[in-house]
Structure formats: structure tokens, C-alpha cells
Design an enzyme around this catalytic site. Structure first.
Site: not given
Length: 253
Positions: A143, A155
Site C-alpha cells: 500500500s 494498518y
């Protein structure tokens, strides 16, 4: 790019980027194991769409974050492969928690995010490695939050760990000719980013991207398929930012 005769496992393939990857790999000739966690209907739709388009696919279920996930997925995969090896592994499945800021995150949230986003890809890869022949392909979905800051701290940490996993594994598996790379999507329209349905939000994102729009699942699937193909045989240990030129500078001239 021909993947005729190849087999692939895509985790989290019932929707979003995972589904787009599964459909693209199948369109290029691979037989695809479509992993899903709990949404059996969505996985069935993905398999049916692949078959309707002339491809080959089967669904495998395992709820990531549970102790039995790796065993369940391995057993379903082996049954579906019916004696064949596994040429391509795409570690795509992940979860995000938008209450993951430094002031809000708790031990249970942290443990779940790490279990799904880091622990399961690690031990799943370990388990299926004997099925992967020399010259196989492993692609991890990272990501952009590994290089730009956002409040969801755990995350981002899990995706950073996945990048390190990619480089280390590439070094380890190099003697076998197995390439390991990561694709790092920018701001992409998926269920995880449902806020992009707001036209004002989409317009703000477009203003940050050199190519003037947010990403689509197919944009990312095409890049992953490149890494899965023979054309990427001389690329390993890399993290590729697939983001349309996110934050290269002001779009106004």
C-alpha cells in the site's frame, strides 16, 4: 502475456483488487484458486464470471486471522489443484480498521490487523512453498501508506512489514529462480475505500494524481499480472508504486 498451463492462488479474490487479479490471470490462461474469507456468494460470482469468459477457476475458503486458516486454505487448494503445483501466489487479502489511530487502537485491533495482513501471508507462503516450482512467482499487495502518512497506524505498519517480507523472501528464493515482488496501490476504488463514491472526495483525489483520477482495480491487476508473467523474470525484491503519479507535485502549472 500467456499464462497457459499455469496455476495461481489469489487471496481475498471474491471482490475488489483480488477479483480483478483473479479474472485477469484467468483471462491470460491460468487456472485460478479464488480464496475468500466469509463471502461465499461473492466468490461464487467471481468463479462463474471467470468460467463464463472461458477461463478456469475454483473457490477455496479460509477465514484469515483464525488459527485454522492456513491449514484450511492449503487443504482446499491442494484438492482443487488435483496434483498440479502452484506457479503463482498473490498475497492480496487484507483488512483495515479506520479506528486505528494512535489514540484509539487497542490490543485486539492490533492483533487482528497483524494476524490477517502479516502473519497469514507469512505462514501461508511457508506452507505452499513446496508446491511452487523453480521459476515460480510470488506477488504481495502492499500500500502507498508505507510512504505517505495516514492516521491508521497499525494498518500502515502491517504493509511496511509486507515490504520487508518481500525483499527478504526474494533474497532467500533467488537461487530457485522464484521472483518475489510487491505492488503498492495508490488511492484505488475498492470496498475498503467506499468514501471515493463521494464525487467531492474523488475530485480531491484527482487533484493529487498526475494522471488526474483515482485508481481502479483493473489498473492494479494488470501490474500484478506483469509480475506473475515471464516478462518479469528479471525483476525481484521490488516494491512498485502503482498510483498514477500520486503527489508528484501540484497539478496546477
Amino acid at each position: 502475456m500467456s499464462l497457459n498451463g499455469k496455476t495461481a492462488l489469489v487471496t481475498g479474490a471474491s471482490r475488489g483488487i483480488g477479483r480483478a487479479v483473479a479474472e485477469r490471470l484467468a483471462a491470460d490462461g491460468a487456472r485460478v484458486a479464488v480464496h475468500y474469507s466469509t463471502n461465499e456468494a461473492a466468490a461464487k460470482e467471481t468463479v462463474e464470471a471467470i468460467v463464463a469468459a472461458g477461463g478456469q477457476a475454483f473457490a477455496v475458503q479460509a477465514e484469515f486471522g483464525t488459527d485454522s486458516a492456513v491449514d484450511a486454505l492449503y487443504d482446499g487448494l491442494v484438492a482443487g489443484l488435483d496434483g498440479a503445483g502452484l506457479d503463482i501466489l498473490v498475497n492480496n487479502a487484507a483488512v483495515v480498521d479506520y479506528a486505528d489511530g494512535i489514540e484509539d487502537v487497542g490490543p485486539e485491533q492490533f492483533d487482528r490487523l497483524v494476524a490477517v495482513n502479516v502473519k497469514t501471508p507469512l505462514f501461508l507462503t511457508q506452507r505452499v512453498l513446496p508446491l511452487i516450482p523453480d521459476g515460480g512467482r510470488i506477488v504481495n499487495v502492499s500500500s502507498g501508506v508505507t510512504w505517505f502518512a495516514q492516521p491508521e497506524i497499525t494498518y500502515a505498519m502491517t504493509k511496511g512489514a509486507l515490504n520487508v517480507f518481500t525483499r527478504s523472501l526474494a533474497r532467500t528464493l533467488g537461487p530457485r529462480g522464484i521472483t518475489v515482488n510487491a505492488v503498492s496501490p495508490g488511492i484505488t476504488e475498492t470496498d475498503m475505500n467506499g468514501w471515493l463514491q463521494d464525487p467531492a472526495a474523488a475530485a480531491r483525489v484527482a487533484g493529487m494524481v498526475a494522471l488526474g483520477r483515482h485508481g481502479q482495480s483493473g489498473d492494479i491487476a494488470d501490474v500484478i499480472t506483469f509480475f506473475a508473467s515471464d516478462e518479469a523474470r528479471w525483476v525481484t525484491g521490488q516494491v512498485l508504486e502503482a498510483n498514477g503519479g500520486l503527489w508528484l507535485g501540484p497539478n496546477e502549472r
